[in-house]
Design an enzyme around this catalytic site. Structure first.
Site, PDB file in Angstrom:
ATOM      1  NE  ARG A 134     -14.146  -4.560  -8.678  1.00  0.00           N
ATOM      2  CZ  ARG A 134     -14.187  -5.684  -9.393  1.00  0.00           C
ATOM      3  NH1 ARG A 134     -13.789  -6.833  -8.839  1.00  0.00           N
ATOM      4  NH2 ARG A 134     -14.594  -5.685 -10.642  1.00  0.00           N
ATOM      5  CE  LYS A 172     -17.768  -3.723  -8.588  1.00  0.00           C
ATOM      6  NZ  LYS A 172     -17.991  -2.609  -9.540  1.00  0.00           N
ATOM      7  CG  HIS A 184     -10.651   1.612  -7.875  1.00  0.00           C
ATOM      8  ND1 HIS A 184     -11.009   0.552  -7.069  1.00  0.00           N
ATOM      9  CD2 HIS A 184     -11.178   1.322  -9.097  1.00  0.00           C
ATOM     10  CE1 HIS A 184     -11.734  -0.311  -7.765  1.00  0.00           C
ATOM     11  NE2 HIS A 184     -11.839   0.127  -9.000  1.00  0.00           N
ATOM     12  NE  ARG A 212     -10.357  -2.946 -10.275  1.00  0.00           N
ATOM     13  CZ  ARG A 212     -10.519  -4.241 -10.523  1.00  0.00           C
ATOM     14  NH1 ARG A 212      -9.741  -5.139  -9.947  1.00  0.00           N
ATOM     15  NH2 ARG A 212     -11.468  -4.654 -11.349  1.00  0.00           N
ATOM     16  CG  HIS A 239     -12.957  -5.485 -15.816  1.00  0.00           C
ATOM     17  ND1 HIS A 239     -11.975  -4.719 -16.418  1.00  0.00           N
ATOM     18  CD2 HIS A 239     -13.179  -4.903 -14.610  1.00  0.00           C
ATOM     19  CE1 HIS A 239     -11.631  -3.733 -15.623  1.00  0.00           C
ATOM     20  NE2 HIS A 239     -12.346  -3.817 -14.519  1.00  0.00           N
ATOM     21  CE1 TYR A 287      -7.538   1.045 -15.582  1.00  0.00           C
ATOM     22  CE2 TYR A 287      -8.734  -0.929 -16.207  1.00  0.00           C
ATOM     23  CZ  TYR A 287      -8.471   0.071 -15.297  1.00  0.00           C
ATOM     24  OH  TYR A 287      -9.147   0.105 -14.097  1.00  0.00           O
TER      25      TYR A 287
END
Length: 298
Positions: free
Chosen positions: A149, A173, A244, A247, A270, A279
């Protein structure tokens, strides 16, 4: 009455920041959504602690009449639900009025991606003969090489990038750390930037940020966005570009070339593989295009 309403909200926001450790931007997002909701309740002569499921449904209908997207309505309902769970936990209400509410159905929006050719064109724009161009080249190459990110890349310090072993240590995150391999091209330009560019941008010996602005401070997300937009414009890329996009392109290109879904999930950071699976829809779309062009009876 309004002061009392906002007092309840301030207590909740403090809880999010102190107890749950959410970022300032996330807390601000909660503030914006809940101020909107509380203002609506105020117009109905209702305090947050008095709100019923009917009042919350009225707010959601109001949003729909204002042509707010399903994604926006879903986000606001999520904020309201978290708020009432907090009030229940604190003993300020006896029942959670959001308990049986369902979120608006979201349309699955596929992320925008660049083709391999467009990525190569974009990455070729910085003039590496200049300090700023060398920095920008290193940033773009590193972002596409790792799928980080933008906020993760800009928060890197020099010690997070291991040029000898070829990896970057990234904090994502939820403060989850992950180790990401870095390709040779990105490593080469990172070496050049560190040896020729960063030393000229740095104003203070104590500055640890990897990517610096013209003033010698850590480059901001807004600053990077302007840089990216400028290079996309110079490259003649007409697609809408966001920070983004590299990415998304990184993940799509890996899967199109046979990378394992779980590996891509790990690299992207993730928590749930279903987030990464979006994706696969993009790569399947490419397979469909190839099939229709190549098969004589397609």
């Amino acid at each position: 009455m309004k002061e009392r309403m906002m007092g309840v909200l301030c207590d909740f926001l403090s809880f999010l920041q102190v107890e749950r450790g959410l970022s300032r931007n996330t807390v601000q997002s909660y503030r914006y959504d809940l101020e909107h909701f509380i203002s609506f309740l105020s117009g109905q002569g209702c305090r947050p602690e008095q709100a019923t499921q009917t009042a919350i449904l009225s707010f959601m209908n109001y949003l729909q009449m204002q042509n707010r997207s399903a994604r926006t309505r879903s986000r606001k309902l999520a904020a309201i639900r978290t708020f009432y769970r907090y009030l229940l936990q604190e003993g300020r209400i006896g029942l959670d009025p959001t308990e049986n509410l369902t979120s608006p159905k979201l349309e699955r929006v596929l992320p925008r991606v660049l083709s391999v050719g467009e990525v190569e064109l974009l990455l070729s724009q910085p003039d590496t003969r200049t300090v700023i161009g060398l920095r920008d080249k290193a940033m773009l190459e590193l972002l596409y090489a790792t799928g980080m990110r933008v906020s993760e890349m800009l928060s890197l310090n020099t010690e997070h990038l291991n040029l000898d072993l070829g990896f970057v240590r990234c904090l994502g995150k939820g403060s989850r750390e992950r180790i990401i391999p870095v390709g040779e091209v990105a490593l080469r330009y990172s070496r050049e930037y560190l040896s020729r560019g960063r030393l000229k941008l740095r104003k203070n010996n104590w500055e640890r940020a990897l990517f610096l602005n013209r003033h010698g401070s850590r480059l901001s997300r807004q600053g990077f966005w302007k840089i990216l937009k400028g290079y996309a414009r110079r490259a003649g890329i007409t697609k809408e570009i966001t920070p983004h996009v590299l990415r998304h392109s990184f993940a799509t290109h890996l899967l199109e070339n046979g990378a394992d879904l779980r590996v891509v999930q790990e690299i992207l950071g993730h928590a749930d593989v279903t987030t990464t699976q979006i994706y696969t829809h993009l790569s399947q779309g490419k397979l469909r295009d190839v099939y229709e062009k190549a098969h004589p009876r397609s």
